[in-house]
Design an enzyme around this catalytic site. Structure first.
Site, PDB file in Angstrom:
ATOM      1  N   TYR A 124      16.588   3.576  60.424  1.00 47.46           N
ATOM      2  CA  TYR A 124      17.384   3.980  59.270  1.00 47.46           C
ATOM      3  C   TYR A 124      18.806   4.272  59.740  1.00 47.46           C
ATOM      4  O   TYR A 124      19.017   5.113  60.623  1.00 47.46           O
ATOM      5  CB  TYR A 124      16.811   5.213  58.565  1.00 47.46           C
ATOM      6  CG  TYR A 124      17.616   5.518  57.319  1.00 47.46           C
ATOM      7  CD1 TYR A 124      17.382   4.800  56.148  1.00 47.46           C
ATOM      8  CD2 TYR A 124      18.641   6.457  57.340  1.00 47.46           C
ATOM      9  CE1 TYR A 124      18.152   5.030  55.016  1.00 47.46           C
ATOM     10  CE2 TYR A 124      19.407   6.685  56.214  1.00 47.46           C
ATOM     11  CZ  TYR A 124      19.161   5.972  55.057  1.00 47.46           C
ATOM     12  OH  TYR A 124      19.934   6.177  53.931  1.00 47.46           O
ATOM     13  N   GLN A 186      14.194   5.859  49.126  1.00 47.60           N
ATOM     14  CA  GLN A 186      13.515   4.590  48.831  1.00 47.60           C
ATOM     15  C   GLN A 186      13.427   3.687  50.062  1.00 47.60           C
ATOM     16  O   GLN A 186      12.481   2.894  50.191  1.00 47.60           O
ATOM     17  CB  GLN A 186      14.196   3.863  47.665  1.00 47.60           C
ATOM     18  CG  GLN A 186      15.644   3.469  47.863  1.00 47.60           C
ATOM     19  CD  GLN A 186      16.632   4.547  47.434  1.00 47.60           C
ATOM     20  OE1 GLN A 186      16.303   5.730  47.420  1.00 47.60           O
ATOM     21  NE2 GLN A 186      17.838   4.132  47.081  1.00 47.60           N
ATOM     22  N   ASN A 209      20.542  12.269  55.679  1.00 45.45           N
ATOM     23  CA  ASN A 209      20.770  13.542  55.006  1.00 45.45           C
ATOM     24  C   ASN A 209      19.445  14.283  54.818  1.00 45.45           C
ATOM     25  O   ASN A 209      18.394  13.860  55.295  1.00 45.45           O
ATOM     26  CB  ASN A 209      21.491  13.324  53.669  1.00 45.45           C
ATOM     27  CG  ASN A 209      20.687  12.444  52.712  1.00 45.45           C
ATOM     28  OD1 ASN A 209      19.463  12.329  52.833  1.00 45.45           O
ATOM     29  ND2 ASN A 209      21.366  11.827  51.761  1.00 45.45           N
ATOM     30  N   GLN A 255      32.226  17.384  64.683  1.00 43.71           N
ATOM     31  CA  GLN A 255      30.913  17.477  64.048  1.00 43.71           C
ATOM     32  C   GLN A 255      31.015  17.905  62.595  1.00 43.71           C
ATOM     33  O   GLN A 255      30.233  17.478  61.748  1.00 43.71           O
ATOM     34  CB  GLN A 255      30.023  18.453  64.818  1.00 43.71           C
ATOM     35  CG  GLN A 255      29.565  17.928  66.156  1.00 43.71           C
ATOM     36  CD  GLN A 255      28.912  16.560  66.047  1.00 43.71           C
ATOM     37  OE1 GLN A 255      27.810  16.431  65.536  1.00 43.71           O
ATOM     38  NE2 GLN A 255      29.601  15.524  66.502  1.00 43.71           N
ATOM     39  N   HIS A 258      31.180  15.177  59.908  1.00 38.84           N
ATOM     40  CA  HIS A 258      29.992  14.377  59.605  1.00 38.84           C
ATOM     41  C   HIS A 258      29.559  14.569  58.158  1.00 38.84           C
ATOM     42  O   HIS A 258      29.181  13.622  57.476  1.00 38.84           O
ATOM     43  CB  HIS A 258      28.829  14.757  60.529  1.00 38.84           C
ATOM     44  CG  HIS A 258      28.713  13.880  61.730  1.00 38.84           C
ATOM     45  ND1 HIS A 258      28.443  12.536  61.651  1.00 38.84           N
ATOM     46  CD2 HIS A 258      28.817  14.170  63.046  1.00 38.84           C
ATOM     47  CE1 HIS A 258      28.398  12.026  62.873  1.00 38.84           C
ATOM     48  NE2 HIS A 258      28.614  12.993  63.741  1.00 38.84           N
ATOM     49  N   GLU A 322      21.420  20.989  68.459  1.00 40.38           N
ATOM     50  CA  GLU A 322      21.315  19.540  68.646  1.00 40.38           C
ATOM     51  C   GLU A 322      22.250  19.109  69.781  1.00 40.38           C
ATOM     52  O   GLU A 322      21.842  18.459  70.731  1.00 40.38           O
ATOM     53  CB  GLU A 322      21.694  18.825  67.350  1.00 40.38           C
ATOM     54  CG  GLU A 322      21.727  17.312  67.467  1.00 40.38           C
ATOM     55  CD  GLU A 322      22.363  16.636  66.267  1.00 40.38           C
ATOM     56  OE1 GLU A 322      22.136  15.428  66.096  1.00 40.38           O
ATOM     57  OE2 GLU A 322      23.095  17.301  65.511  1.00 40.38           O
ATOM     58  N   HIS A 323      23.514  19.471  69.654  1.00 43.03           N
ATOM     59  CA  HIS A 323      24.521  19.216  70.690  1.00 43.03           C
ATOM     60  C   HIS A 323      24.983  20.558  71.253  1.00 43.03           C
ATOM     61  O   HIS A 323      25.239  21.492  70.497  1.00 43.03           O
ATOM     62  CB  HIS A 323      25.741  18.496  70.114  1.00 43.03           C
ATOM     63  CG  HIS A 323      25.434  17.232  69.387  1.00 43.03           C
ATOM     64  ND1 HIS A 323      25.364  17.172  68.001  1.00 43.03           N
ATOM     65  CD2 HIS A 323      25.176  15.982  69.829  1.00 43.03           C
ATOM     66  CE1 HIS A 323      25.091  15.929  67.635  1.00 43.03           C
ATOM     67  NE2 HIS A 323      24.960  15.195  68.721  1.00 43.03           N
ATOM     68  N   ASP A 356      28.162  10.454  71.434  1.00 41.94           N
ATOM     69  CA  ASP A 356      27.982   9.769  70.149  1.00 41.94           C
ATOM     70  C   ASP A 356      28.198   8.266  70.265  1.00 41.94           C
ATOM     71  O   ASP A 356      27.619   7.498  69.503  1.00 41.94           O
ATOM     72  CB  ASP A 356      28.971  10.323  69.111  1.00 41.94           C
ATOM     73  CG  ASP A 356      28.382  11.464  68.299  1.00 41.94           C
ATOM     74  OD1 ASP A 356      27.191  11.763  68.470  1.00 41.94           O
ATOM     75  OD2 ASP A 356      29.121  12.052  67.492  1.00 41.94           O
ATOM     76  N   HIS A 415     -24.387  10.944  74.572  1.00 44.11           N
ATOM     77  CA  HIS A 415     -23.414  10.839  75.659  1.00 44.11           C
ATOM     78  C   HIS A 415     -24.150  10.845  77.007  1.00 44.11           C
ATOM     79  O   HIS A 415     -23.849  10.049  77.896  1.00 44.11           O
ATOM     80  CB  HIS A 415     -22.429  12.014  75.617  1.00 44.11           C
ATOM     81  CG  HIS A 415     -21.330  11.864  74.605  1.00 44.11           C
ATOM     82  ND1 HIS A 415     -21.561  11.826  73.260  1.00 44.11           N
ATOM     83  CD2 HIS A 415     -19.980  11.745  74.763  1.00 44.11           C
ATOM     84  CE1 HIS A 415     -20.410  11.699  72.623  1.00 44.11           C
ATOM     85  NE2 HIS A 415     -19.426  11.643  73.523  1.00 44.11           N
TER      86      HIS A 415
END
Length: 427
Positions: A124, A186, A209, A255, A258, A322-323, A356, A415
Site C-alpha cells: 500500500y 477499499q 492514515n 515529520q 507528513h 517510530e523514529h 526516509d 502419538h
C-alpha cells in the site's frame, strides 16, 4: 509547541499520548466497506473510489501505456536520485540474507531451517498530498530480493484518474507485478478478498492514515498477515547543548509536514536548547509549502525538559518512538540503553530524512508505541522460516523412548503408537 518541565512519571502516559483515534472509533466504517467489497468486488471498489477520491474508474489497473508515459514524465535528476537510493537500499537489505541452518541434534536426528518467500504480497503506497514513491523502494526491493512471485501495489488515483509518474516509474524499476488505482480502506479490502482486477495476497505492507491502519488490522481477521500497525508518522529527538538547534527544528518539521496527525517530540536536558529549538521551529515553518499541515502537527507536539539522562531514556523507552534522533555528547549511553525504537539516527549530521530516502535502512516502521514489540520492515518480513528434519533408524532409537514417555504423560496414545510401531520394527 507545548512545553513541559520535569514531568512526573505518573503523568508520562497522558503526556505521551498520540493524537490518533482508537480502533473502536473507526472499526464500524472499515467493517462496512470490507463487507461491501467482499460481496461486490470491483463494483464496490469503484463506488468507494468515486466517493472518497472523486473519480469514476472503469479500469482499476495501470496500463503499459501509462507506465511508459511515466518514464518520460520523470526528470533525469529525480531518476538519478531514485537509482542512488535503490542501490543503497539493495545493498543494506541484501546483507540481511542468512544461510541455511543445519545441525544434528542427536546422532541420527538431522534438523535444518530454510527460508522461503511469501508468494503473494500487497504493497500500500499513500498518495494524495504526498505521493510516497520512496515507500515503493522500501517495500518492493526487499520483496524482490526475497523472491516474492507476485507483488501487487495499490495507491489512490488523483481526480483525473491518474497515478503520479514517480510512483509508476519506481514501481516498474523495482519489479512490481501489478499496479491498482485504488486507495484507502477499499484498497486493503481488495487485497484481502481479491476482486475481478485486484489479486488476493497473503501479506499486506505499507503505511497509511488511521483508516488504512485499522483496515490492515481488520484484514488479519480474514487470514491475511500484515507487516505491522504502521500509522501516522512520529519522531522523538533527544538533544543536549551539543546539538544544533536549527538542525533539530528542521528534523521536527520534516515529520510534522507528513500530516496533521503526525507527532513530534523533543526531549532535552537543556532549557536553553528547548528555547532555541522553539524559536527555530517558528521561523522555519513560515517557509514551508505545507505550513498548514505542519502547524497542526506542531500544535499536537511537545518540548520536554528533564533533569538527567536516565530520566530521559526511561521516558523515551516508555514512548517507543517510530523514529529516534540522538544528538548528545554521550551517544553511547543512549545507544546502549535504547530498548524501544523503530529506527535510530545518531549525531548532528544524521537527519531522519536520510532514512526516509537514501541511506539504505527501511523507513516502514512501527508507530503508536508498537516499537516495543514490532520490528521495522526488513528482508525477513517477506520470508517464512521453514524447519525440516530427517531421522535415521539410529536416530529413532536414540530419541524414541523419550517421545513415548512424554506422549503417554500427556495422554496422547496415538502419538506414542506412532513411535512404538517404528521402534518395534527395529528390534
Amino acid at each position: 509547541m507545548n512545553k513541559v518541565f520535569k514531568p512526573k512519571k505518573a503523568d508520562w502516559k497522558t503526556l505521551l499520548q498520540r493524537p490518533t483515534q482508537s480502533v473502536a472509533d473507526i472499526e464500524d466504517t472499515v467493517t462496512t466497506i470490507f463487507n461491501e467489497v467482499e460481496s461486490g468486488g470491483d463494483a464496490a471498489i469503484q463506488r468507494f473510489t468515486h466517493q472518497f477520491d472523486k473519480v469514476n474508474l472503469n479500469k482499476l489497473l495501470v496500463t503499459t501505456e501509462e507506465t511508459v508515459a511515466a518514464q518520460a514524465a520523470v526528470s533525469e535528476e529525480l531518476k538519478a536520485a531514485i537509482h542512488l537510493a535503490k542501490a543503497n537500499i539493495e545493498c543494506f537489505h541484501s546483507a540481511q540474507k542468512t544461510a541455511k541452518i543445519e545441525i544434528e541434534t542427536t546422532q541420527g536426528v538431522h534438523c535444518w531451517q530454510e527460508k522461503r518467500p511469501i508468494q503473494k504480497v500487497g504493497l500500500y503506497i499513500p498518495g494524495g498530498t504526498a505521493p510516497l514513491f520512496s515507500t515503493i523502494l522500501m517495500l518492493a526491493i526487499p520483496a524482490t530480493l526475497a523472491g516474492c512471485k507476485e507483488i501487487v501495489l495499490c495507491t489512490p488515483p488523483n481526480e483525473g484518474g491518474n497515478i503520479h509518474p514517480a510512483i509508476l516509474y519506481t514501481a516498474a524499476l523495482c519489479g512490481v507485478s501489478r499496479i491498482c488505482k485504488v486507495g484507502g480502506i477499499q484498497a486493503i479490502a481488495g487485497m484481502t478478498f481479491g476482486t475481478e482486477q485486484i489479486p488476493k495476497v497473503y501479506k499486506i505492507f505499507g503505511p497509511g492514515n488511521q483508516y488504512v491502519t485499522v483496515a490492515k488490522q481488520i484484514a488479519t481477521k480474514y487470514g491475511v498477515a500484515i507487516d505491522m500497525p504502521a500509522g501516522p508518522s512520529e519522531l522523538l529527538i533527544m538533544a543536549d547543548d551539543s546539538a544544533n538547534a536549527s538542525f533539530v527544528a528542521s528534523d521536527l518539521l520534516s515529520q510534522a509536514e507528513h500530516g496533521a496527525d503526525s507527532q513530534v517530540i523533543l526531549v532535552s536536558t537543556s532549557k536553553a536548547m528547548i528555547e532555541a529549538v522553539e524559536k527555530e521551529v517558528q521561523m522555519q515553518i513560515e517557509e514551508l509549502p505545507r505550513k498548514e499541515i505542519a502547524q497542526k502537527a506542531i500544535d499536537n507536539s511537545t518540548l520536554i525538559y528533564v533533569e538527567n539522562h536516565q530520566t530521559a531514556i526511561d521516558l523515551i523507552n516508555a514512548y517507543g518512538p517510530e523514529h529516534f534522533i540522538v544528538c548528545v555528547k554521550d551517544e553511547e549511553f543512549y545507544l546502549d540503553h535504547t530498548q524501544n525504537a523503530g529506527s535510530v539516527f545518531i549525531g548532528n549530521y544524521t537527519p531522519e530524512s536520510a532514512g526516509d530516502y537514501a541511506s539504505g535502512t527501511n523507513h516502514t516502521l512501527p508507530t503508536n508505541g508498537y516499537s516495543k514489540q514490532y520490528s521495522g520492515v526488513n528482508l525477513d518480513s517477506f520470508l517464512k522460516s521453514m524447519t525440516f528434519q530427517k531421522i535415521t533408524k539410529q536416530g529413532m532409537q536414540n530419541i524414541g523412548n523419550a517421545i513415548e514417555v512424554m506422549a503417554e504423560a500427556e495422554g496422547l496414545q496415538a502419538h506414542k503408537n506412532a513411535v512404538t510401531l517404528r521402534l518395534n520394527s527395529l528390534k
